[in-house]
Scaffold this motif. Structure first.
Motif, PDB file in Angstrom:
ATOM      1  N   GLU A 126      56.152  47.957  56.866  1.00  0.00           N
ATOM      2  CA  GLU A 126      56.719  48.686  55.737  1.00  0.00           C
ATOM      3  C   GLU A 126      56.920  47.821  54.487  1.00  0.00           C
ATOM      4  O   GLU A 126      56.452  46.684  54.438  1.00  0.00           O
ATOM      5  N   MET A 168      58.817  45.811  52.806  1.00  0.00           N
ATOM      6  CA  MET A 168      59.148  44.389  52.686  1.00  0.00           C
ATOM      7  C   MET A 168      57.934  43.496  52.969  1.00  0.00           C
ATOM      8  O   MET A 168      57.820  42.400  52.417  1.00  0.00           O
ATOM      9  N   LEU A 219      56.055  42.817  49.843  1.00  0.00           N
ATOM     10  CA  LEU A 219      56.761  41.883  48.957  1.00  0.00           C
ATOM     11  C   LEU A 219      56.533  40.438  49.412  1.00  0.00           C
ATOM     12  O   LEU A 219      56.172  39.565  48.617  1.00  0.00           O
ATOM     13  N   ASP A 266      56.992  45.231  41.745  1.00  0.00           N
ATOM     14  CA  ASP A 266      57.423  46.090  42.846  1.00  0.00           C
ATOM     15  C   ASP A 266      57.523  47.519  42.320  1.00  0.00           C
ATOM     16  O   ASP A 266      58.435  47.833  41.543  1.00  0.00           O
ATOM     17  N   VAL A 287      57.540  50.053  44.587  1.00  0.00           N
ATOM     18  CA  VAL A 287      57.747  50.725  45.878  1.00  0.00           C
ATOM     19  C   VAL A 287      58.378  52.107  45.704  1.00  0.00           C
ATOM     20  O   VAL A 287      58.010  53.056  46.400  1.00  0.00           O
ATOM     21  N   ALA A 288      59.319  52.223  44.780  1.00  0.00           N
ATOM     22  CA  ALA A 288      60.079  53.476  44.677  1.00  0.00           C
ATOM     23  C   ALA A 288      59.723  54.293  43.433  1.00  0.00           C
ATOM     24  O   ALA A 288      60.479  55.196  43.055  1.00  0.00           O
TER      25      ALA A 288
HETATM   26  C1  LIG Z   1      62.721  50.464  49.485  1.00  0.00           C
HETATM   27  C2  LIG Z   1      62.346  49.376  48.564  1.00  0.00           C
HETATM   28  C3  LIG Z   1      61.724  48.199  49.004  1.00  0.00           C
HETATM   29  C4  LIG Z   1      61.509  47.840  50.412  1.00  0.00           C
HETATM   30  O1  LIG Z   1      60.890  48.796  51.133  1.00  0.00           O
HETATM   31  P1  LIG Z   1      61.323  49.067  52.630  1.00  0.00           P
HETATM   32  O2  LIG Z   1      60.237  49.917  53.080  1.00  0.00           O
HETATM   33  O3  LIG Z   1      62.656  49.741  52.587  1.00  0.00           O
HETATM   34  O4  LIG Z   1      61.399  47.762  53.304  1.00  0.00           O
HETATM   35  C5  LIG Z   1      61.355  47.280  48.058  1.00  0.00           C
HETATM   36  N1  LIG Z   1      61.589  47.456  46.756  1.00  0.00           N
HETATM   37  C6  LIG Z   1      62.192  48.552  46.288  1.00  0.00           C
HETATM   38  C7  LIG Z   1      62.440  48.691  44.832  1.00  0.00           C
HETATM   39  C8  LIG Z   1      62.593  49.552  47.185  1.00  0.00           C
HETATM   40  O5  LIG Z   1      63.215  50.651  46.728  1.00  0.00           O
END
Ligand SMILES: *Cc1c(COP(=O)(O)O)cnc(C)c1O
Length: 363
Positions: free
Chosen positions: A63, A65, A68, A165, A167-168
């Motif tokens: 997932e 992390m 990253l 990042d 991710v969100a």
């Molecule tokens: C959720 C998130 C992560 C990490 O993702 P996971 O899948 O929860 O490990 C990294 N960066 C941001 C900004 C996130 O919101």
């Protein structure tokens, strides 16, 4: 286990039935490998479209992390200079990660309730001339969305790698990897894409590939093998059919709705959520509403109410939201309206429930 009928946590988000169904299929054995690689290429093409990029995209099992760490470990060596832009928990987290890898890190600090100021970042980047600049697009714990284009231009100017990042955010709001000069773009499966927490993706520019080759990092999380893995039909580990099949479903659904329509849906739902926050007499956490992310809304826990009590009462009514982390723990709660949860009816229902709960607690 409790099932929550009003899922509004900012990840993991609720997984659509079509995605869950993709996991129920038996994809067979090694005979089907060509089909696996076709599926991989299809997912890569869908991600390129979503991220507006011609860069390679590695799709790793594991997932968010993992993306990253793998991207950072693959391009950094001890002693390298890093500028970490910190507008929240994840931004500061990148500074810690780089320090743990032996880098010399300078952070550009902002309040956790504000977004970056490109002028201030540029000054530091021009002075430090780092190998890597880290920025978080959506600071999920703060509910903010950082602007990315200007910092990308400064990275080019000083020949630094731009590590972002998203991710969100990606999939819920435009992310223009090529136009913004993002060298390493990080994405997970369990946020906007509304998948299980079992995949992550890294977009990798030509400059980033050069750095990866130079560093020569090896390990389960190394990016280097992904440069030729698909062309050579040789992945560094077992093919993750089920997860890729789920990803293909998610990307097909984005394409069918149309990216612009998806972004509009997120913007509409986020505006609705913020309006309801104000109507309930609550305060947004970000200092300026323009800083708010269209994927998650961060709200101050009101006076006279504890986060623990609020969380318990919401759960009793089938609703789950997120608390926050670090210095925001207990002070901020978050409504996740990303991906499958960017839904007007769901957010209306959630905000009505929140209103009832606050009225009960305050009575
Ligand atoms: C959720 C998130 C992560 C990490 O993702 P996971 O899948 O929860 O490990 C990294 N960066 C941001 C900004 C996130 O919101």
């Amino acid at each position: 286990m409790e099932t929550y009928t009003i899922p509004l946590a900012p990840g993991p988000v609720s997984i659509p039935a079509a995605v869950r169904a993709a996991y129920g299929v038996d994809y067979g054995s090694a005979d089907l490998e060509e089909e696996f690689f076709a599926l991989y290429r299809r997912c890569e093409a869908g991600l390129r479209e979503m991220l507006a990029t011609a860069n390679d995209i590695a799709i790793l099992s594991g997932e968010g992390m993992l993306a990253l760490w793998s991207a950072m470990k693959s391009v950094l060596r001890p002693g390298d200079r890093v500028v970490a832009v910190a507008t929240g928990v994840f931004g500061d987290g990148f500074a810690d990660m780089a320090r743990q890898l032996g880098a010399q890190v300078e952070t550009v600090d902002f309040g956790y309730d504000e977004v970056l100021d490109a002028g201030r970042v540029a000054e530091v980047v021009r002075r430090v001339r780092p190998r890597l600049v880290t920025v978080v697009h959506c600071e999920t714990p703060s509910g903010t969305l950082n602007p990315l284009a200007e910092v990308g231009a400064v990275c080019r100017e000083v020949d630094a790698l731009y590590y972002v990042d998203f991710v969100a955010s990606a999939g819920g709001t435009p992310v223009l990897v090529d136009a913004w000069g993002i060298d390493l773009g990080l994405l997970g499966s369990q946020k906007v894409l509304s998948l299980m927490p079992d995949l992550c993706m890294v977009s990798i520019s030509a400059r980033a590939w050069e750095a990866i080759a130079e560093v020569g990092y090896v390990g389960y999380d190394a990016l280097a093998p992904w440069r030729t893995a698909v062309a050579d039909r040789y992945l560094p580990y077992t093919h993750n059919w089920h997860a890729l099949a789920g990803l293909a479903v998610a990307l097909d659904s984005l394409a069918a709705e149309g990216l612009q329509a998806v972004y509009d849906r997120h913007a509409t739902v986020a505006a609705l959520c913020r309006r309801r926050v104000r109507e309930l007499g609550l305060a947004l956490w970000p200092r300026d509403e323009a800083a708010c992310s269209p994927t998650v809304t961060a709200v101050r826990v009101p006076d006279g109410v504890t986060w623990a009590a609020l969380d318990r009462c919401l759960r009793e009514r089938g609703m789950v939201v997120g608390g926050s982390y670090g210095p925001l723990a207990g002070k901020v709660f978050r409504i996740g309206h990303m991906g499958s949860q960017a839904d007007v009816a769901l957010v209306e229902q959630g905000m009505a429930t929140l209103g009832d709960v606050l009225a009960t607690i305050r009575a």
